[in-house]
Design an enzyme around this catalytic site. Structure first.
Site, PDB file in Angstrom:
ATOM      1  N   THR A  23       0.848  -1.204   0.000  1.00  0.00           N
ATOM      2  CA  THR A  23       0.000   0.000   0.000  1.00  0.00           C
ATOM      3  C   THR A  23       0.883   1.254   0.000  1.00  0.00           C
ATOM      4  O   THR A  23       1.944   1.259   0.615  1.00  0.00           O
ATOM      5  CB  THR A  23      -0.877  -0.014   1.269  1.00  0.00           C
ATOM      6  OG1 THR A  23      -1.707  -1.169   1.219  1.00  0.00           O
ATOM      7  CG2 THR A  23      -1.752   1.236   1.369  1.00  0.00           C
ATOM      8  N   GLY A  24       0.401   2.283  -0.679  1.00  0.00           N
ATOM      9  CA  GLY A  24       1.121   3.556  -0.660  1.00  0.00           C
ATOM     10  C   GLY A  24       1.458   4.004  -2.075  1.00  0.00           C
ATOM     11  O   GLY A  24       1.131   3.324  -3.050  1.00  0.00           O
ATOM     12  N   SER A  25       2.144   5.139  -2.177  1.00  0.00           N
ATOM     13  CA  SER A  25       2.401   5.710  -3.499  1.00  0.00           C
ATOM     14  C   SER A  25       3.388   4.856  -4.296  1.00  0.00           C
ATOM     15  O   SER A  25       3.244   4.716  -5.517  1.00  0.00           O
ATOM     16  CB  SER A  25       2.913   7.146  -3.358  1.00  0.00           C
ATOM     17  OG  SER A  25       4.071   7.174  -2.564  1.00  0.00           O
ATOM     18  N   ASP A  74       8.279   3.433   5.208  1.00  0.00           N
ATOM     19  CA  ASP A  74       8.475   4.835   5.605  1.00  0.00           C
ATOM     20  C   ASP A  74       9.930   5.089   5.975  1.00  0.00           C
ATOM     21  O   ASP A  74      10.443   6.178   5.748  1.00  0.00           O
ATOM     22  CB  ASP A  74       7.540   5.171   6.767  1.00  0.00           C
ATOM     23  CG  ASP A  74       6.092   5.005   6.347  1.00  0.00           C
ATOM     24  OD1 ASP A  74       5.698   5.658   5.372  1.00  0.00           O
ATOM     25  OD2 ASP A  74       5.383   4.183   6.947  1.00  0.00           O
ATOM     26  N   GLU A 109      -0.644  -5.341   6.004  1.00  0.00           N
ATOM     27  CA  GLU A 109       0.684  -5.484   5.385  1.00  0.00           C
ATOM     28  C   GLU A 109       1.493  -6.553   6.116  1.00  0.00           C
ATOM     29  O   GLU A 109       2.141  -7.388   5.483  1.00  0.00           O
ATOM     30  CB  GLU A 109       1.430  -4.138   5.440  1.00  0.00           C
ATOM     31  CG  GLU A 109       0.816  -3.091   4.520  1.00  0.00           C
ATOM     32  CD  GLU A 109       1.418  -1.708   4.652  1.00  0.00           C
ATOM     33  OE1 GLU A 109       1.119  -0.880   3.781  1.00  0.00           O
ATOM     34  OE2 GLU A 109       2.161  -1.455   5.605  1.00  0.00           O
ATOM     35  N   LYS A 129      14.277   7.118   2.008  1.00  0.00           N
ATOM     36  CA  LYS A 129      13.766   6.240   3.078  1.00  0.00           C
ATOM     37  C   LYS A 129      14.866   5.496   3.837  1.00  0.00           C
ATOM     38  O   LYS A 129      14.606   4.937   4.898  1.00  0.00           O
ATOM     39  CB  LYS A 129      12.800   5.198   2.477  1.00  0.00           C
ATOM     40  CG  LYS A 129      11.654   5.769   1.646  1.00  0.00           C
ATOM     41  CD  LYS A 129      10.670   6.505   2.490  1.00  0.00           C
ATOM     42  CE  LYS A 129       9.464   7.007   1.736  1.00  0.00           C
ATOM     43  NZ  LYS A 129       8.610   6.012   1.139  1.00  0.00           N
TER      44      LYS A 129
HETATM   45  C1  5RP Z   1       1.391   2.114   4.234  1.00  0.00           C
HETATM   46  C2  5RP Z   1       2.853   1.861   4.244  1.00  0.00           C
HETATM   47  C3  5RP Z   1       3.630   2.331   3.068  1.00  0.00           C
HETATM   48  O1  5RP Z   1       4.402   1.286   2.596  1.00  0.00           O
HETATM   49  C4  5RP Z   1       4.519   3.451   3.471  1.00  0.00           C
HETATM   50  O2  5RP Z   1       3.724   4.450   4.093  1.00  0.00           O
HETATM   51  C5  5RP Z   1       5.276   4.040   2.285  1.00  0.00           C
HETATM   52  O3  5RP Z   1       4.422   4.727   1.447  1.00  0.00           O
HETATM   53  P1  5RP Z   1       4.929   5.537   0.201  1.00  0.00           P
HETATM   54  O4  5RP Z   1       5.352   4.540  -0.826  1.00  0.00           O
HETATM   55  O5  5RP Z   1       3.726   6.346  -0.245  1.00  0.00           O
HETATM   56  O6  5RP Z   1       6.054   6.435   0.648  1.00  0.00           O
HETATM   57  O7  5RP Z   1       3.406   1.284   5.138  1.00  0.00           O
HETATM   58  O8  5RP Z   1       0.777   1.681   5.403  1.00  0.00           O
END
Ligand code: 5RP
Length: 222
Positions: free
Chosen positions: A29-31, A85, A104, A122
């Protein structure tokens, strides 16, 4: 010049190499995971389907015509692809910025290989600058928060947010996490905590890190 989205797209493309033919893929999940879903759509005839770690990812997969299966129907998966993150060179992570940490962790636990896809921002030496998300049963919000303060953190309630499982998120600020494996277990033992955002006991197996010089592949062995 390469922007952050270009780096995310590059690692998403690189992750496709880890998807075996005719498999069911675990999808995060996420961008960055969204870029991976868009890449997956290009090879959708070569896979059987996907298990999603959130309603949002399930919707995006389905919009591309990729079949979404429940984990119960799919069984164990060969590969799980997701962002983070924060991540260290030991491939320990903080996840849950998007609030999907529980699903997740479940899908990752059922997967043989965890491929983490991140842009270079990251990668950190020590986890904790990013507030650690903790999913909490609503009635335990205050008691869990007090125990987090006793552990040295400053929890704040993620306002106006409910997880896919109907729970709350506390974001814990001010932690410098020297031993993520131990802290992950400690937090899991607080009554009312559903999941914490440390992914250290089961970290990633491969990190695909997007840098301006190209995608770097990092494993625990170096
Ligand atoms: C969501 C997550 C995502 O993997 C994390 O927030 C990274 O997101 P992004 O790819 O948008 O930076 O743990 O619950």
């Amino acid at each position: 010049m390469m922007g952050q989205d270009d780096l995310k797209r590059a690692v998403a493309k690189a992750a496709i190499e880890y998807v075996p033919f005719d498999c069911i893929v675990g999808v995060g999940t996420g961008s960055t995971a969204n870029f991976f879903i868009d890449e997956l759509a290009k090879i959708k005839h070569k896979i059987r389907g996907a298990v999603a770690s959130s309603e949002a990812s399930a919707k995006r997969l389905q919009a591309h015509g990729i079949e979404v299966l429940s984990l119960n129907d799919a069984g164990n998966l060969p590969v799980y692809v997701d962002g983070a993150d924060e991540i260290t060179r030991h491939l320990h992570m903080i996840k849950g910025g998007g609030g999907a940490l529980t699903r997740e962790k479940i899908v990752a636990a059922a997967s043989k290989k965890f491929i983490c896809v991140c842009d270079a921002s990251k990668l950190v030496d020590v986890l904790g600058k990013f507030p650690l998300p903790i999913e909490v049963i609503p009635m335990a919000r205050s008691s869990v928060a007090r125990q987090l303060v006793a552990l040295g953190g400053q929890p704040t309630l993620r306002e106006g947010f409910t997880t896919d499982n109907g729970n709350l998120i506390l974001d814990v600020h001010g932690l410098s996490i020297m031993n993520p494996v131990e802290l992950e277990s400690t937090l899991d033992h607080i009554a009312g905590v559903v999941t914490n955002g440390l992914f250290a006991r089961r970290g990633a197996d491969v990190l695909l890190l997007g840098t301006p010089e190209g995608v770097k592949t990092i494993t625990v062995d170096g």
